[in-house]
Design a protein around this motif. Structure first.
Motif, PDB file in Angstrom:
ATOM      1  N   ASP A 143      -5.729  20.552  26.348  1.00 37.43           N
ATOM      2  CA  ASP A 143      -5.567  21.722  27.205  1.00 37.43           C
ATOM      3  C   ASP A 143      -6.395  22.921  26.761  1.00 37.43           C
ATOM      4  OD1 ASP A 143      -4.144  22.548  24.997  1.00 37.43           O
ATOM      5  OD2 ASP A 143      -2.191  22.626  26.007  1.00 37.43           O
ATOM      6  N   GLU A 144      -7.087  22.816  25.628  1.00 37.81           N
ATOM      7  CA  GLU A 144      -8.010  23.885  25.249  1.00 37.81           C
ATOM      8  C   GLU A 144      -9.330  23.791  26.015  1.00 37.81           C
ATOM      9  OE1 GLU A 144      -8.585  24.432  21.080  1.00 37.81           O
ATOM     10  OE2 GLU A 144      -6.431  24.642  20.651  1.00 37.81           O
ATOM     11  N   MET A 145      -9.540  22.695  26.734  1.00 42.96           N
ATOM     12  CA  MET A 145     -10.704  22.561  27.614  1.00 42.96           C
ATOM     13  C   MET A 145     -10.247  22.897  29.032  1.00 42.96           C
ATOM     14  SD  MET A 145     -13.829  21.922  28.383  1.00 42.96           S
ATOM     15  CE  MET A 145     -14.456  21.364  26.795  1.00 42.96           C
ATOM     16  N   PRO A 146     -10.727  23.997  29.620  1.00 38.71           N
ATOM     17  CA  PRO A 146     -10.214  24.448  30.916  1.00 38.71           C
ATOM     18  C   PRO A 146     -10.819  23.685  32.095  1.00 38.71           C
ATOM     19  CG  PRO A 146     -11.906  25.948  30.153  1.00 38.71           C
ATOM     20  CD  PRO A 146     -11.726  24.923  29.060  1.00 38.71           C
ATOM     21  N   GLU A 147     -10.835  22.362  31.996  1.00 37.82           N
ATOM     22  CA  GLU A 147     -11.367  21.524  33.067  1.00 37.82           C
ATOM     23  C   GLU A 147     -10.428  20.359  33.329  1.00 37.82           C
ATOM     24  OE1 GLU A 147     -13.918  22.256  35.023  1.00 37.82           O
ATOM     25  OE2 GLU A 147     -13.993  24.129  33.876  1.00 37.82           O
ATOM     26  N   ARG A 148     -10.674  19.632  34.402  1.00 41.66           N
ATOM     27  CA  ARG A 148      -9.763  18.582  34.833  1.00 41.66           C
ATOM     28  C   ARG A 148      -9.805  17.377  33.894  1.00 41.66           C
ATOM     29  NH1 ARG A 148     -12.007  14.324  37.936  1.00 41.66           N
ATOM     30  NH2 ARG A 148     -14.275  14.457  38.138  1.00 41.66           N
ATOM     31  N   HIS A 149      -8.749  16.562  33.994  1.00 44.89           N
ATOM     32  CA  HIS A 149      -8.680  15.338  33.206  1.00 44.89           C
ATOM     33  C   HIS A 149      -9.421  14.219  33.932  1.00 44.89           C
ATOM     34  CE1 HIS A 149      -6.852  11.481  31.895  1.00 44.89           C
ATOM     35  NE2 HIS A 149      -6.904  12.072  30.710  1.00 44.89           N
ATOM     36  N   VAL A 150     -10.183  13.421  33.177  1.00 41.76           N
ATOM     37  CA  VAL A 150     -10.919  12.282  33.718  1.00 41.76           C
ATOM     38  C   VAL A 150     -10.496  11.044  32.925  1.00 41.76           C
ATOM     39  CG1 VAL A 150     -13.185  11.253  34.109  1.00 41.76           C
ATOM     40  CG2 VAL A 150     -12.882  13.727  34.371  1.00 41.76           C
ATOM     41  N   SER A 151      -9.830  10.103  33.577  1.00 45.37           N
ATOM     42  CA  SER A 151      -9.413   8.873  32.910  1.00 45.37           C
ATOM     43  C   SER A 151     -10.621   7.950  32.716  1.00 45.37           C
ATOM     44  CB  SER A 151      -8.346   8.160  33.741  1.00 45.37           C
ATOM     45  OG  SER A 151      -8.920   7.646  34.939  1.00 45.37           O
ATOM     46  N   THR A 152     -10.457   6.895  31.923  1.00 45.96           N
ATOM     47  CA  THR A 152     -11.568   5.950  31.737  1.00 45.96           C
ATOM     48  C   THR A 152     -11.904   5.264  33.058  1.00 45.96           C
ATOM     49  OG1 THR A 152     -10.012   4.222  31.013  1.00 45.96           O
ATOM     50  CG2 THR A 152     -11.055   5.559  29.300  1.00 45.96           C
ATOM     51  N   ARG A 153     -10.911   5.050  33.899  1.00 43.57           N
ATOM     52  CA  ARG A 153     -11.179   4.482  35.227  1.00 43.57           C
ATOM     53  C   ARG A 153     -11.946   5.482  36.096  1.00 43.57           C
ATOM     54  NH1 ARG A 153      -8.626   0.598  38.701  1.00 43.57           N
ATOM     55  NH2 ARG A 153      -9.043   1.073  40.899  1.00 43.57           N
ATOM     56  N   ASP A 154     -11.494   6.756  36.081  1.00 42.11           N
ATOM     57  CA  ASP A 154     -12.204   7.794  36.846  1.00 42.11           C
ATOM     58  C   ASP A 154     -13.662   7.879  36.418  1.00 42.11           C
ATOM     59  OD1 ASP A 154      -9.814   8.463  38.098  1.00 42.11           O
ATOM     60  OD2 ASP A 154      -9.373  10.082  36.686  1.00 42.11           O
ATOM     61  N   TYR A 155     -13.882   7.819  35.106  1.00 40.40           N
ATOM     62  CA  TYR A 155     -15.241   7.931  34.561  1.00 40.40           C
ATOM     63  C   TYR A 155     -16.124   6.828  35.139  1.00 40.40           C
ATOM     64  CZ  TYR A 155     -18.730   8.805  30.844  1.00 40.40           C
ATOM     65  OH  TYR A 155     -19.874   9.112  30.134  1.00 40.40           O
TER      66      TYR A 155
END
Length: 420
Positions: free
Chosen positions: A150-162
């Motif tokens: 949560d210190e990175m102010p961007e969305r979460h990307v799963s390995t599948r999303d990637y």
């Protein structure tokens, strides 16, 4: 620099508008190009000793180029405890009416980036110095992966999303079937993770590190692909560039940590296992191919290109990628054999395209009347302006070192001139 083929801006106009907009704009005396190409454009703000960052003025390879997002990420990473070094950020402007595009201003750091050719100071360094440099590189990557997601102010990307993001870039009219099948498998069978998500840089290659000649790591740059996700994506991306010619300057020098050593250091720093790293490296290479596929489709309207010229001549690792870029009924010309390799041509890839493959060894015909007539014809066309050479940039002779850096860092389309 008097001209840059990648930049479609009136820099005098940009300078004047910047002077009027910045609180201390009266100190600004001009703009000097630092980097340009298919990604973000950066300019040194002369008189203010800061850097201006803008989206590519020619469209870019992977839009959108979100300046407020990049500003936000750099601010967040700069605030991380024991995080990787980054330049400080200052003003940000989302209004395209000010300079023609959104932009932000950041700290000007003293250092050097390299990617396609190792600088002389690295060639002259001792093995111990190179070991220390490569350790600082992997430590910087690991320091990001030590922080909570949560210190990175961007969305979460799963390995599948990637993998899905990569797959989407290949689904164009000229997409390579083998690459598509590989990425479909990564989507259907997502890679196992090493633990909880962390901040992820997205592109921590050696070319995005800024160094001093004494081996000090000044900054980790280019955060536009940053997100929350699996940190092995970063490690796989950094390590996939070893043992091949793409953006790998210095990685094979004695003393530089090799992939197994880098992985061991990363494990020690993060407390995570790098099990499955080989698959992450394959996915990283697939992403590089997907980006190239997308870029070719974007530039040619999905057709592919009519002519591919292989000036290296015989690089076995490149043959299939070059063929995949060729349009239906297009041509691949292989010039010489300077690679020293003798690869086979996969006929099952060229036959469906009804394409032609031509081998060229001009040295065998250099002294023939046919070659002389061809040269005379081309010189005559150049003389009347029918045949022109694209000029990417022109530098004063006194700035020869800057010209070399420009070629190494931006890989420009066209010639770079040195003017007496």
């Amino acid at each position: 620099m008097s001209k840059n083929g990648h930049i479609k801006r009136d820099l005098d106009h940009v300078t004047a508008r910047l002077k009027a907009w910045l609180p201390d704009g009266d100190k600004v005396t001009g703009l000097r190009v630092l980097s340009a190409g298919h990604s973000n454009e950066t300019f040194y703000i002369e008189g203010l000793n800061r850097v201006l960052r803008m989206p590519p003025s020619t469209g870019g390879l992977l839009p959108p180029y979100d300046m407020p997002k990049q500003h936000r990420i750099l601010a967040a990473v700069g605030a991380m405890q024991d995080g990787p070094p980054v330049p400080a950020v200052f003003e940000v402007c989302e209004d395209p009416e000010v300079l023609g595009d959104p932009f932000f201003v950041m700290e000007a750091l003293v250092g050097e980036e390299y990617e396609y050719a190792a600088p002389q100071w690295l060639l002259d360094a001792s093995e111990a110095q190179r070991t220390a440099m490569s350790t600082r590189w992997v430590d910087a990557i690991a320091s990001l992966h030590d922080r909570p997601a949560d210190e990175m102010p961007e969305r979460h990307v799963s390995t599948r999303d990637y993998a899905e993001n990569c797959l989407r870039m290949t689904q164009v009219p000229n997409g390579d079937p083998q690459l598509i099948r590989l990425l479909e498998d990564f989507v259907a069978n997502p890679l196992a993770t090493s633990g909880a998500s962390t901040p992820v840089h997205g592109d921590p290659k050696i070319g995005n590190m800024m160094w001093r000649p004494d081996g000090t790591l000044v900054a980790m740059l280019d955060w536009e692909m940053a997100h929350q996700g699996e940190p092995l994506h970063d490690l796989g991306w950094a390590l996939c560039l070893y043992n091949q010619p793409l953006a790998s300057a210095g990685l094979d020098l004695p003393g530089w940590l090799q992939p197994e050593q880098m992985a061991e250091r990363w494990e020690a720093r993060t407390g995570r296992s790098s099990e499955g790293l080989d698959k992450y490296m394959v996915l990283a290479f697939a992403k590089i191919c997907a980006i190239n596929t997308w870029g070719i489709a974007a530039e040619t309207g999905g057709r592919g290109v009519d002519l591919v010229v292989d000036l290296v001549g015989g690089d076995a690792a490149m043959v299939s990628r070059l063929i995949s870029a060729v349009a239906y009924r297009g041509r691949l010309s292989v010039v010489g054999l300077s690679s020293g390799e003798a690869p086979s041509i996969p006929f099952w890839e060229i036959v469906p395209k009804n394409m032609a493959v031509l081998g060229v060894l001009f040295g065998a015909e250099m002294h023939t009347p046919r070659a002389h007539a061809m040269l005379e014809r081309h010189f005559a066309s150049a003389g009347v302006g029918k045949l022109t050479m694209p000029i990417a940039a022109a530098f004063p002779l006194a700035e020869a070192a800057a010209a070399h850096r420009f070629v190494e860092e931006t890989r420009p389309l066209g010639r770079v001139l040195l003017l007496p």
